[in-house]
Design an enzyme around this catalytic site. Structure first.
Site, PDB file in Angstrom:
ATOM      1  N   HIS A  91      47.250  37.409  40.292  1.00  0.00           N
ATOM      2  CA  HIS A  91      45.775  38.077  39.849  1.00  0.00           C
ATOM      3  C   HIS A  91      46.213  39.701  39.696  1.00  0.00           C
ATOM      4  O   HIS A  91      47.292  40.160  39.928  1.00  0.00           O
ATOM      5  CB  HIS A  91      45.324  38.145  41.519  1.00  0.00           C
ATOM      6  N   ASP A 106      51.614  37.221  47.805  1.00  0.00           N
ATOM      7  CA  ASP A 106      50.316  37.470  47.748  1.00  0.00           C
ATOM      8  C   ASP A 106      49.470  36.308  48.315  1.00  0.00           C
ATOM      9  O   ASP A 106      49.446  35.313  47.721  1.00  0.00           O
ATOM     10  CB  ASP A 106      49.608  37.875  46.478  1.00  0.00           C
ATOM     11  N   GLN A 108      44.748  33.689  48.373  1.00  0.00           N
ATOM     12  CA  GLN A 108      44.146  32.462  48.637  1.00  0.00           C
ATOM     13  C   GLN A 108      45.156  31.457  49.228  1.00  0.00           C
ATOM     14  O   GLN A 108      44.425  30.660  50.003  1.00  0.00           O
ATOM     15  CB  GLN A 108      44.191  31.815  47.069  1.00  0.00           C
ATOM     16  N   LYS A 111      38.012  36.312  52.374  1.00  0.00           N
ATOM     17  CA  LYS A 111      38.210  35.057  51.837  1.00  0.00           C
ATOM     18  C   LYS A 111      38.439  34.123  53.083  1.00  0.00           C
ATOM     19  O   LYS A 111      38.447  32.964  52.823  1.00  0.00           O
ATOM     20  CB  LYS A 111      39.399  34.996  50.940  1.00  0.00           C
ATOM     21  N   CYS A 124      39.820  37.958  37.352  1.00  0.00           N
ATOM     22  CA  CYS A 124      40.898  39.176  37.319  1.00  0.00           C
ATOM     23  C   CYS A 124      42.216  38.558  37.174  1.00  0.00           C
ATOM     24  O   CYS A 124      43.151  38.883  37.961  1.00  0.00           O
ATOM     25  CB  CYS A 124      40.689  39.938  38.792  1.00  0.00           C
TER      26      CYS A 124
HETATM   27  N1  PLP Z   1      45.081  37.836  45.057  1.00  0.00           N
HETATM   28  C1  PLP Z   1      44.428  36.600  44.826  1.00  0.00           C
HETATM   29  C2  PLP Z   1      45.216  35.555  44.490  1.00  0.00           C
HETATM   30  C3  PLP Z   1      43.043  36.591  44.677  1.00  0.00           C
HETATM   31  O1  PLP Z   1      42.562  35.755  44.557  1.00  0.00           O
HETATM   32  C4  PLP Z   1      42.214  37.851  45.071  1.00  0.00           C
HETATM   33  C5  PLP Z   1      41.024  38.097  44.984  1.00  0.00           C
HETATM   34  O2  PLP Z   1      40.217  37.161  44.289  1.00  0.00           O
HETATM   35  C6  PLP Z   1      43.242  39.019  45.346  1.00  0.00           C
HETATM   36  C7  PLP Z   1      44.545  38.918  45.229  1.00  0.00           C
HETATM   37  C8  PLP Z   1      42.428  40.591  45.856  1.00  0.00           C
HETATM   38  O3  PLP Z   1      42.156  40.382  46.904  1.00  0.00           O
HETATM   39  P1  PLP Z   1      40.882  41.351  47.381  1.00  0.00           P
HETATM   40  O4  PLP Z   1      40.128  41.899  46.385  1.00  0.00           O
HETATM   41  O5  PLP Z   1      40.242  40.783  48.474  1.00  0.00           O
HETATM   42  O6  PLP Z   1      41.712  42.546  47.710  1.00  0.00           O
END
Ligand code: PLP
Length: 417
Positions: free
Chosen positions: A122, A199, A202, A225, A364
């Site tokens: 992401h 990370d 998910q 999430k 993203c």
């Molecule tokens: N990493 C992954 C795999 C994601 O799907 C997301 C959000 O869609 C993020 C990071 C970023 O999360 P946040 O916007 O809640 O900080």
């Protein structure tokens, strides 16, 4: 076994209609809906127990501080951390990853040092590393996922050199839904003396997580999430790493002492938490994790595996529907395009007209989209409250939209365009 009918009653929003149809919320990977337990915790915090934390001696401040600080222990239990001192409150995974980039990586990087990333990250786990490339001459080494979206831990190890300072990988892809074998990556990385950031935005949502079994140095969570409020989240930092790290934001709460000449810093985790925090969102996050642990992450995994298999069957039967990365394995989310059907945004609007919420775009994650030769897709993502009947409705409306498209009709918001 998870009783989805009972679970759905815990989520007030699921009983509403959208565009004259019962809501089918299939955008959980973007942000999950909130159970009554979270809504009640947030309401109670604001109506009965609100004050600033860590600062006052008065009763409300003491209660708010106790409620807020107790969430660290809940998060530690949820991810198997041995101490709540390893839990830093953040506004989400994005903030957690930026913290690691600023506090861990930036002070250690010399020109030409390497950071290893997968191509399916992401942007939250890409852009902070580009900052270090732009500002400090770090080299980003990309390990591609394969044609089905799987990341081979051996390929990650093969990319390690004496210049590697960090490996940063997603636990679960938000586009192809594949799970990374992060434990294997951490084992190999530890043998080579390289820290690993996972990370978990998910990955932590769909299966039990144990950061000690994984063996990672950093694990980023995002509260919204995980059925909690937005602007909540946490970063796990293994205790020995945290002690080596400098602060990144300066302000109240993160200091031991401040004089006109100098400043000394609080011990972790407060060292990384400057200013008035997201008090109530974090209290809501604690309630969300409590709710998930009461149901049990194994029960959630089993339910979502059934949803995934059901969706693989229903979507797999639709003519011209291409699931990005294919059907094998993966978590409960599917990004797809249509060969002779509406473009992703048009399909998302047609689904919305039928009360079905999905996301369209590149989520993203532009590099992995490009790797799969697309600019955009539609993504249906499921959670603990998703019913198989909603997946059936999804498949039916996609089939109808394709038929409309082939006949030259495009139905949007109930009308023809
Ligand atoms: N990493 C992954 C795999 C994601 O799907 C997301 C959000 O869609 C993020 C990071 C970023 O999360 P946040 O916007 O809640 O900080």
């Amino acid at each position: 076994m998870l009783d989805v009918t009972a679970v759905r009653k815990d989520f007030p929003i699921l009983s509403r209609e959208v565009n004259g149809h019962p809501l089918a919320y299939l955008d959980t990977a973007s942000s999950a809906q909130k159970p009554g337990a979270v809504i009640d915790a947030v309401t109670r915090a604001y109506t009965e127990e609100y004050a600033n934390v860590h600062r006052g001696l008065h009763t409300l401040s003491a209660i708010a501080t106790e409620r807020y600080e107790s969430v660290r222990g809940v998060i530690a239990r949820f991810i198997g951390a041995s101490s709540e001192e390893e839990i830093v409150f953040t506004g989400g995974a994005t903030e957690g990853i930026n913290l690691v980039a600023h506090s861990w990586a930036a002070p250690r990087l010399r020109l030409g040092d390497e950071i290893i990333l997968s191509t399916m990250e992401h942007h939250a786990n890409i852009v902070p590393w580009h900052f270090l490339r732009e500002r400090q001459g770090a080299v980003l080494k990309w390990v591609p996922c394969d044609a089905e979206g799987w990341l081979d831990p051996q390929a990650v190890m093969d990319a390690v050199t004496p210049r590697t300072r960090l490996i940063a990988v997603t636990h679960m892809s938000n586009v192809v839904g594949t799970l990374t074998d992060v434990a294997a990556i951490c084992r190999g990385a530890r043998e080579r003396g390289v820290p690993v950031l996972v990370d978990g935005a998910q990955g932590a949502v769909h299966a039990p997580v144990d950061v000690e079994e994984i063996g990672c140095d950093f694990y980023a969570l995002t509260g919204h999430k995980l059925y909690g409020p937005s602007a909540s989240g946490a970063l796990y930092i293994r205790a020995d790493r945290a002690r080596e790290m400098r602060p990144w934001k300066g302000g109240g709460d993160m200091i031991r002492d401040v004089t006109l000449e100098e400043v000394s810093y609080a011990a972790p985790p407060l060292r990384f938490e400057a200013g008035t925090p997201a008090i109530v969102p974090q209290i809501g996050f604690g309630a969300a994790l409590g709710y998930l642990m009461d149901i049990g992450m194994e029960a959630i995994r089993a339910h979502e595996t059934r949803l995934r298999d059901h969706a693989a069957d229903r979507l797999g039967r639709l003519e011209g529907l291409r699931i990005i990365g294919g059907l094998r394995g993966r978590g409960p989310l599917f990004a797809f395009t249509l060969e002779r059907g509406p473009a992703p945004a048009a399909l998302a609007l047609a689904l919305d007209a039928a009360g079905i919420a999905v996301r369209s775009g590149s989520f993203c994650s532009r590099p992995v989209n490009r790797q799969f030769g697309i600019e955009a897709s539609c993504r249906a993502s499921f959670g603990l409250y998703t019913a198989t009947s909603e997946i059936d409705r999804l498949a039916e409306v996609i089939a109808e939209s394709c038929e409309d498209f082939r006949q030259g009709r495009t139905a949007i918001a109930g009308g023809l365009m």
